[in-house]
Design an enzyme around this catalytic site. Structure first.
Site, PDB file in Angstrom:
ATOM      1  N   CYS A 175       0.849  -1.194   0.000  1.00  0.00           N
ATOM      2  CA  CYS A 175       0.000   0.000   0.000  1.00  0.00           C
ATOM      3  C   CYS A 175       0.884   1.244   0.000  1.00  0.00           C
ATOM      4  O   CYS A 175       1.846   1.345   0.747  1.00  0.00           O
ATOM      5  CB  CYS A 175      -0.948   0.101   1.178  1.00  0.00           C
ATOM      6  SG  CYS A 175      -2.120  -1.249   1.258  1.00  0.00           S
ATOM      7  N   LYS A 207      12.942 -15.313  -9.760  1.00  0.00           N
ATOM      8  CA  LYS A 207      12.653 -14.257 -10.737  1.00  0.00           C
ATOM      9  C   LYS A 207      11.659 -14.752 -11.782  1.00  0.00           C
ATOM     10  O   LYS A 207      10.701 -14.068 -12.120  1.00  0.00           O
ATOM     11  CB  LYS A 207      13.934 -13.794 -11.468  1.00  0.00           C
ATOM     12  CG  LYS A 207      14.886 -12.939 -10.707  1.00  0.00           C
ATOM     13  CD  LYS A 207      14.413 -11.538 -10.413  1.00  0.00           C
ATOM     14  CE  LYS A 207      13.693 -11.462  -9.099  1.00  0.00           C
ATOM     15  NZ  LYS A 207      14.422 -11.252  -7.899  1.00  0.00           N
ATOM     16  N   GLU A 267      17.651 -17.849  -7.062  1.00  0.00           N
ATOM     17  CA  GLU A 267      17.243 -16.510  -7.481  1.00  0.00           C
ATOM     18  C   GLU A 267      16.693 -16.532  -8.914  1.00  0.00           C
ATOM     19  O   GLU A 267      15.705 -15.863  -9.219  1.00  0.00           O
ATOM     20  CB  GLU A 267      18.443 -15.549  -7.342  1.00  0.00           C
ATOM     21  CG  GLU A 267      18.191 -14.114  -7.794  1.00  0.00           C
ATOM     22  CD  GLU A 267      17.084 -13.383  -7.048  1.00  0.00           C
ATOM     23  OE1 GLU A 267      16.514 -13.925  -6.091  1.00  0.00           O
ATOM     24  OE2 GLU A 267      16.755 -12.265  -7.472  1.00  0.00           O
ATOM     25  N   ARG A 275       4.126  -0.352  -4.695  1.00  0.00           N
ATOM     26  CA  ARG A 275       3.823  -0.832  -3.338  1.00  0.00           C
ATOM     27  C   ARG A 275       2.514  -1.616  -3.272  1.00  0.00           C
ATOM     28  O   ARG A 275       2.210  -2.263  -2.273  1.00  0.00           O
ATOM     29  CB  ARG A 275       3.734   0.351  -2.378  1.00  0.00           C
ATOM     30  CG  ARG A 275       4.999   1.174  -2.310  1.00  0.00           C
ATOM     31  CD  ARG A 275       4.816   2.319  -1.356  1.00  0.00           C
ATOM     32  NE  ARG A 275       4.672   1.837  -0.009  1.00  0.00           N
ATOM     33  CZ  ARG A 275       5.651   1.659   0.852  1.00  0.00           C
ATOM     34  NH1 ARG A 275       6.886   1.925   0.484  1.00  0.00           N
ATOM     35  NH2 ARG A 275       5.434   1.219   2.063  1.00  0.00           N
ATOM     36  N   GLU A 294       8.052 -15.302 -10.285  1.00  0.00           N
ATOM     37  CA  GLU A 294       7.276 -14.147  -9.813  1.00  0.00           C
ATOM     38  C   GLU A 294       6.811 -13.235 -10.940  1.00  0.00           C
ATOM     39  O   GLU A 294       5.786 -12.570 -10.795  1.00  0.00           O
ATOM     40  CB  GLU A 294       8.012 -13.365  -8.721  1.00  0.00           C
ATOM     41  CG  GLU A 294       9.231 -12.608  -9.175  1.00  0.00           C
ATOM     42  CD  GLU A 294       9.932 -11.902  -8.021  1.00  0.00           C
ATOM     43  OE1 GLU A 294       9.268 -11.491  -7.072  1.00  0.00           O
ATOM     44  OE2 GLU A 294      11.156 -11.761  -8.092  1.00  0.00           O
ATOM     45  N   LYS A 307       5.945  -4.343  -3.705  1.00  0.00           N
ATOM     46  CA  LYS A 307       7.382  -4.138  -3.554  1.00  0.00           C
ATOM     47  C   LYS A 307       7.829  -4.178  -2.096  1.00  0.00           C
ATOM     48  O   LYS A 307       8.842  -4.753  -1.761  1.00  0.00           O
ATOM     49  CB  LYS A 307       7.746  -2.786  -4.178  1.00  0.00           C
ATOM     50  CG  LYS A 307       9.222  -2.459  -4.156  1.00  0.00           C
ATOM     51  CD  LYS A 307       9.948  -3.292  -5.166  1.00  0.00           C
ATOM     52  CE  LYS A 307      11.444  -3.064  -5.161  1.00  0.00           C
ATOM     53  NZ  LYS A 307      12.129  -4.220  -5.739  1.00  0.00           N
ATOM     54  N   TRP A 339      -2.727  -2.829  -1.696  1.00  0.00           N
ATOM     55  CA  TRP A 339      -2.376  -4.256  -1.777  1.00  0.00           C
ATOM     56  C   TRP A 339      -3.239  -4.909  -0.714  1.00  0.00           C
ATOM     57  O   TRP A 339      -3.016  -4.747   0.479  1.00  0.00           O
ATOM     58  CB  TRP A 339      -0.895  -4.441  -1.481  1.00  0.00           C
ATOM     59  CG  TRP A 339      -0.400  -5.838  -1.681  1.00  0.00           C
ATOM     60  CD1 TRP A 339       0.041  -6.393  -2.845  1.00  0.00           C
ATOM     61  CD2 TRP A 339      -0.283  -6.864  -0.686  1.00  0.00           C
ATOM     62  NE1 TRP A 339       0.418  -7.700  -2.635  1.00  0.00           N
ATOM     63  CE2 TRP A 339       0.225  -8.017  -1.320  1.00  0.00           C
ATOM     64  CE3 TRP A 339      -0.568  -6.934   0.670  1.00  0.00           C
ATOM     65  CZ2 TRP A 339       0.469  -9.202  -0.650  1.00  0.00           C
ATOM     66  CZ3 TRP A 339      -0.333  -8.120   1.352  1.00  0.00           C
ATOM     67  CH2 TRP A 339       0.179  -9.239   0.693  1.00  0.00           C
ATOM     68  N   HIS A 360      17.747 -36.795  -5.914  1.00  0.00           N
ATOM     69  CA  HIS A 360      17.003 -37.293  -4.743  1.00  0.00           C
ATOM     70  C   HIS A 360      15.520 -36.938  -4.814  1.00  0.00           C
ATOM     71  O   HIS A 360      14.832 -36.995  -3.808  1.00  0.00           O
ATOM     72  CB  HIS A 360      17.629 -36.749  -3.457  1.00  0.00           C
ATOM     73  CG  HIS A 360      19.038 -37.177  -3.262  1.00  0.00           C
ATOM     74  ND1 HIS A 360      19.385 -38.468  -2.926  1.00  0.00           N
ATOM     75  CD2 HIS A 360      20.212 -36.506  -3.417  1.00  0.00           C
ATOM     76  CE1 HIS A 360      20.708 -38.567  -2.851  1.00  0.00           C
ATOM     77  NE2 HIS A 360      21.228 -37.384  -3.156  1.00  0.00           N
ATOM     78  N   ASN A 407      -2.055   2.194   5.576  1.00  0.00           N
ATOM     79  CA  ASN A 407      -1.170   1.107   5.162  1.00  0.00           C
ATOM     80  C   ASN A 407      -0.846   0.311   6.414  1.00  0.00           C
ATOM     81  O   ASN A 407      -0.325   0.862   7.374  1.00  0.00           O
ATOM     82  CB  ASN A 407       0.112   1.710   4.553  1.00  0.00           C
ATOM     83  CG  ASN A 407       1.184   0.677   4.308  1.00  0.00           C
ATOM     84  OD1 ASN A 407       0.899  -0.511   4.182  1.00  0.00           O
ATOM     85  ND2 ASN A 407       2.426   1.116   4.240  1.00  0.00           N
ATOM     86  N   GLY A 408      -1.196  -0.963   6.434  1.00  0.00           N
ATOM     87  CA  GLY A 408      -0.932  -1.776   7.620  1.00  0.00           C
ATOM     88  C   GLY A 408      -2.127  -2.645   7.935  1.00  0.00           C
ATOM     89  O   GLY A 408      -3.003  -2.853   7.095  1.00  0.00           O
TER      90      GLY A 408
HETATM   91  C1  F6R Z   1      11.761 -10.742  -5.163  1.00  0.00           C
HETATM   92  C2  F6R Z   1      11.499  -9.671  -4.232  1.00  0.00           C
HETATM   93  C3  F6R Z   1      11.123 -10.018  -2.834  1.00  0.00           C
HETATM   94  C4  F6R Z   1      11.941  -9.167  -1.847  1.00  0.00           C
HETATM   95  C5  F6R Z   1      11.466  -9.418  -0.418  1.00  0.00           C
HETATM   96  C6  F6R Z   1      12.298  -8.652   0.594  1.00  0.00           C
HETATM   97  O1  F6R Z   1      12.112 -10.244  -6.420  1.00  0.00           O
HETATM   98  O2  F6R Z   1      11.576  -8.514  -4.559  1.00  0.00           O
HETATM   99  O3  F6R Z   1      11.308 -11.374  -2.591  1.00  0.00           O
HETATM  100  O4  F6R Z   1      13.285  -9.468  -2.002  1.00  0.00           O
HETATM  101  O5  F6R Z   1      10.120  -9.037  -0.287  1.00  0.00           O
HETATM  102  O6  F6R Z   1      12.208  -7.276   0.403  1.00  0.00           O
HETATM  103  P1  F6R Z   1      13.255  -6.286   1.022  1.00  0.00           P
HETATM  104  O7  F6R Z   1      14.568  -6.567   0.411  1.00  0.00           O
HETATM  105  O8  F6R Z   1      12.743  -4.916   0.683  1.00  0.00           O
HETATM  106  O9  F6R Z   1      13.282  -6.524   2.505  1.00  0.00           O
END
Ligand code: F6R
Length: 611
Positions: free
Chosen positions: A2, A488, A484, A27, A491, A606, A73, A507, A99-100
């Site tokens: 949010c 990527k 990773e 966000r 997501e 984000k 969100w 395994h 937000n929260g």
């Molecule tokens: C993946 C991604 C999330 C963040 C996670 C932690 O691409 O962006 O998995 O890495 O939400 O976020 P931060 O780094 O802001 O604590």
């Protein structure tokens, strides 16, 4: 999670609020809304993106100079027009954005329902604004005092902004958990979840602390108190961020821009940290070097991509500085009563510096007496402020929801940390140390070579874009890179992908492999390469479509895979930094080819400020 924005001053509030929401859309983006006060409250709410809201409201929005906006969100209640913020009080005269999560909203709601209130939405937020109005009317309080009192009854996390039709010269905002930045202009105020919507208007900001509430007046006066009523003298800081850093600069997507700017961001992350005599300088570590040296172990805690960067850091620190390291999901760490005391250092990694789980893990660490260190990108964020010491990544604002440059930025800081500790503890001989430092210094220049492989990566993306599943394999320090790459891809392209240690594949996951099943192998190691190649043979024998990230010039490895991407040669330890970039590009191009909204993948946000 949010994005919220408020404005009070002399300008037209609507365009400022809309632009601010666009800046913070990363966000949350399932619905959005604005309220503008122009004699009376005008509220516009729409399911979907900020652009949908703008189209819906642009012709009828009034020209008031006080307004609030929210991009959502969803937590409580599905994304729709009704559940979108702002929410209104019973009389419709007070509007709130939030937000929260109000954890005790059900109890508060029951009491209000008994008192005859009716609610339009399923949200926890609407309950709070009803409560504020009830308290305000009962004791004929100012808006500020009513919000302050209401918040004493709230359990949970909030960043809120409140506006009252009967008091058109005041905005009230408060925070606990969820971030709020107050921008101080010339007889005008901006309040937002982060500084990105503020920076083009003013560089003077105050970061609201937890349990603080502020009253902002149209004449430029403002005050801050704690929720319990203690006055607080604000600390005004100067923003270092530039407004231009938040644009797409000709790229189609923020994610693309952020992948391509990694040569620069890695350069910035390294800048000033390697001195001419090759010693590593990290002020935060130097401040607590005695604690690092005396530490029983280091615990890296983080979420998502930052957690994966932590796994790479574990290799760096254990290999070079010989200090035991554990890497923990922040969301798990805090709930399993870990063995933790003042002999431990907890290192939190976070791009946003606001991730609720990581913050909570740090709180636990502090409560148990452990020292805390932050590796954070967002300057002035909660994690940066609550840790005993720390280092910024210095990679600039990351807006694309899928984290890219923050992964390489965090990895660079961890490499510097490991080198500094190794030198200080004499765990590395001089020539090995010099070789590692000099090759790390060159890494930014090598990124250009990796990015030049984009054309081949698009070809591979074409080949796998219609698949439902993929497996990513790596061994040793490249296993986190496989994780990773899978994260990527899943997501942003919604292809189910798993990252696995190559040696573990036999395994279990090998059962998934059938003809043309995509297996992406990070094979840029020298050590363990033969073993990785055997693992590739195992999936090839079962018909897999094999894609290898290999070292430049490794003709043997190239022969084995159906497709290869070359990464420039560096020290074994630094190969994760060069090997991850092709995987970022692969995920990006697969998502683009599938016609998906790369910067706003479904269900994600984000900055995850709820637990
Ligand atoms: C993946 C991604 C999330 C963040 C996670 C932690 O691409 O962006 O998995 O890495 O939400 O976020 P931060 O780094 O802001 O604590």
């Amino acid at each position: 999670m949010c994005g919220i924005i408020g404005y009070i001053g002399k300008r037209d509030a609507f365009p400022i609020v809309i632009k601010g929401l666009e800046r913070m859309e990363y966000r949350g983006y399932d619905s959005a809304g604005v309220a503008i006060l122009d004699g009376s409250l005008h509220v516009f709410k729409k399911k979907g993106k900020v652009a949908d809201l703008y189209n819906f409201a642009k012709d009828s929005a009034p020209h008031g100079s006080i307004g609030i906006g929210h991009t959502r969100w969803a937590t409580h209640g599905i994304p729709n027009d009704v559940n979108a913020h702002p929410h209104l009080s019973e009389s419709g005269k007070i509007a709130i954005i939030h937000n929260g999560i109000i954890e005790n909203y059900a109890v508060l709601k029951d009491a209000l329902l008994h008192a005859g209130h009716t609610f339009k939405s399923e949200t926890d937020t609407e309950v709070l604004v009803h409560l504020i109005e009830t308290i305000k009317e009962k004791d004929t309080l100012s808006l500020f005092a009513a919000v302050q009192q209401a918040l004493t009854q709230v359990v949970g996390a909030y960043g809120i902004v409140v506006m009252d039709e009967t008091d058109p010269d005041t905005l009230v905002c408060a925070r606990k958990g969820s971030p709020l930045v107050l921008g101080i202009g010339n007889e005008e105020f901006f309040i937002a979840s982060d500084a990105s919507p503020i920076v083009e208007y003013t560089k003077k900001v105050v970061y609201l602390e937890n349990d603080q509430i502020a009253e902002l007046k149209r004449n430029g006066e403002y005050k801050i108190e704690t929720i319990s009523g203690t006055p607080h003298t604000p600390f005004v800081e100067e923003l270092t961020m530039e407004a231009e850093a938040i644009g797409k600069e000709g790229y189609d997507h923020y994610m693309q821009k952020e992948i391509f700017e990694q040569a620069t961001t890695i350069h910035d992350a390294l800048r000033g940290h390697i001195l001419p005599d090759l010693s590593v300088h990290l002020r935060g570590v130097e401040e607590m070097i005695a604690s690092f040296n005396g530490a029983r172990r280091l615990i890296i805690t983080a979420c998502g991509t930052s957690w994966i960067a932590g796994l790479v850091g574990e290799y760096f620190i254990e290999n070079l500085a010989r200090i035991p390291v554990e890497v923990e999901y922040a969301s798990e760490f805090r709930y399993r009563n870990p063995v933790l005391d003042e002999r431990d250092i907890v290192i939190a990694i976070s791009q946003s510096g606001e991730t609720a789980d990581t913050l909570a893990a740090l709180e636990l660490a502090k409560a148990r007496g452990a020292k805390t260190y932050g590796i954070v990108n967002a300057v002035g964020s909660s994690i940066a402020r609550m840790t005993d010491a720390g280092s910024y990544m210095h990679v600039g604002p990351e807006i694309g929801v899928a984290s890219t440059k923050a992964f390489t930025g965090a990895t660079i800081v961890l490499a510097l940390l490991a080198l500094l500790l190794a030198k200080d503890r004499s765990t590395l001989d001089d020539s090995a140390y010099e070789q590692l430092v000099t090759s790390l210094e060159k890494i930014d220049a090598q990124i250009a070579d990796v990015l030049a492989t984009e054309k081949q990566i698009i070809e591979i993306a074409e080949r796998i874009k219609d698949k439902d599943n993929a497996l990513f394999l790596g061994r040793g320090i490249l296993f986190p890179v496989a994780l990773e790459g899978a994260l990527k891809l899943k997501e942003i392209s919604y292809i189910h992908a798993e990252g696995y240690p190559a040696g573990e594949m036999k395994h279990g996951p090998i059962a998934l492999v059938e003809a043309d099943f995509p297996v992406v192998v990070v094979a840029t190691n020298k050590e363990l390469l033969e073993k990785v190649i055997s693992n590739v043979q195992e999936v090839k024998a079962r018909g897999a479509l094999t894609i290898g990230i290999v070292r430049e010039g490794d003709t043997e490895a190239k022969k084995i895979f159906d497709y290869t991407i070359e990464a420039p040669n560096s020290e074994e330890l630094w190969m994760p930094i060069l090997s991850v970039i092709p995987l970022q590009l692969l995920a990006y191009h697969v998502a683009v080819l599938r016609g998906l909204d790369v910067d706003k993948p479904r269900n994600l946000a984000k900055s995850v400020t709820v637990e």
